[in-house]
Motif scaffolding. Structure first.
Motif, PDB file in Angstrom:
ATOM      1  N   MET A  34       0.847  -1.188   0.000  1.00  0.00           N
ATOM      2  CA  MET A  34       0.000   0.000   0.000  1.00  0.00           C
ATOM      3  C   MET A  34       0.884   1.240   0.000  1.00  0.00           C
ATOM      4  O   MET A  34       1.938   1.268   0.662  1.00  0.00           O
ATOM      5  N   ALA A  35       0.440   2.249  -0.731  1.00  0.00           N
ATOM      6  CA  ALA A  35       1.267   3.446  -0.837  1.00  0.00           C
ATOM      7  C   ALA A  35       0.397   4.685  -0.974  1.00  0.00           C
ATOM      8  O   ALA A  35      -0.782   4.614  -1.321  1.00  0.00           O
ATOM      9  N   TRP A  36       1.012   5.808  -0.664  1.00  0.00           N
ATOM     10  CA  TRP A  36       0.424   7.123  -0.907  1.00  0.00           C
ATOM     11  C   TRP A  36       1.308   7.845  -1.922  1.00  0.00           C
ATOM     12  O   TRP A  36       2.541   7.883  -1.771  1.00  0.00           O
ATOM     13  N   TYR A  37       0.655   8.387  -2.915  1.00  0.00           N
ATOM     14  CA  TYR A  37       1.302   9.245  -3.902  1.00  0.00           C
ATOM     15  C   TYR A  37       0.664  10.623  -3.816  1.00  0.00           C
ATOM     16  O   TYR A  37      -0.418  10.781  -3.256  1.00  0.00           O
ATOM     17  N   ARG A  38       1.329  11.600  -4.405  1.00  0.00           N
ATOM     18  CA  ARG A  38       0.727  12.922  -4.491  1.00  0.00           C
ATOM     19  C   ARG A  38       1.075  13.569  -5.818  1.00  0.00           C
ATOM     20  O   ARG A  38       2.102  13.256  -6.429  1.00  0.00           O
ATOM     21  N   GLN A  39       0.211  14.478  -6.224  1.00  0.00           N
ATOM     22  CA  GLN A  39       0.440  15.211  -7.455  1.00  0.00           C
ATOM     23  C   GLN A  39       0.042  16.665  -7.258  1.00  0.00           C
ATOM     24  O   GLN A  39      -1.127  16.958  -6.990  1.00  0.00           O
ATOM     25  N   ALA A  40       1.032  17.527  -7.377  1.00  0.00           N
ATOM     26  CA  ALA A  40       0.795  18.959  -7.281  1.00  0.00           C
ATOM     27  C   ALA A  40       0.519  19.508  -8.674  1.00  0.00           C
ATOM     28  O   ALA A  40       0.917  18.901  -9.683  1.00  0.00           O
TER      29      ALA A  40
END
Length: 117
Positions: A34-40
Motif C-alpha cells: 500500500m502506498a500514498w502518492y501525491r500530485q501537485a
C-alpha cells in the motif's frame, strides 16, 4: 469491484497536521503493498510513502521525519499521518495498492490537501 476510498484531506495551516485514510473493499488487503502518492499542479505524480504487507516502510526524502504510513490489516485500511505540514505539501493525495507478481495495481480517486495560511 476493488475500491479504494481516501478521506481526511482539507485545508490546514503551515505546521499543522492531517491524517489521511484509505479504506479498501473487495481487495485481499493483506497481500498488497500500500502506498500514498501525491500530485501537485503542473508536476508529476510522486511516491510519498509505501508499506509492505509485513510492515516495512519507505518514504520520500521530502517527508521523512514528518509523515508516517501505517496499515490496519483487520480494517483493510491504510493511513498517512502528516505532521509539520508545509505549503509545498499541497497536492492531491492518492492511495495505491500494488501486487507485482499478480500484476495488479489499483488507485483511489484522490483527496486534496492544501497547506496555506
Amino acid at each position: 469491484q476493488v475500491q479504494l476510498a481516501e478521506s481526511g484531506g482539507g485545508l490546514v495551516q503551515p505546521g499543522g497536521s492531517l491524517r489521511l485514510s484509505c479504506a479498501t473493499s473487495e481487495l485481499i488487503f493483506g497481500i498488497y503493498v500500500m502506498a500514498w502518492y501525491r500530485q501537485a499542479p503542473g508536476k508529476q505524480r510522486e511516491l510519498v510513502a509505501a508499506i509492505t504487507s509485513g510492515g516495512s516502510t519507505n518514504y520520500a526524502d521530502s517527508v521523512k521525519g514528518r509523515f508516517t504510513i501505517s496499515r490496519d490489516n483487520a480494517k483493510d485500511t491504510v493511513y498517512l499521518q502528516m505532521n509539520s505540514l508545509k505549503p509545498e505539501d499541497t497536492a492531491v493525495y492518492y492511495c495505491n495498492a500494488e501486487h507485482r507478481q499478480l500484476q495488479r495495481t489499483y488507485w483511489g480517486q484522490g483527496t486534496q490537501v492544501t497547506v496555506s495560511s
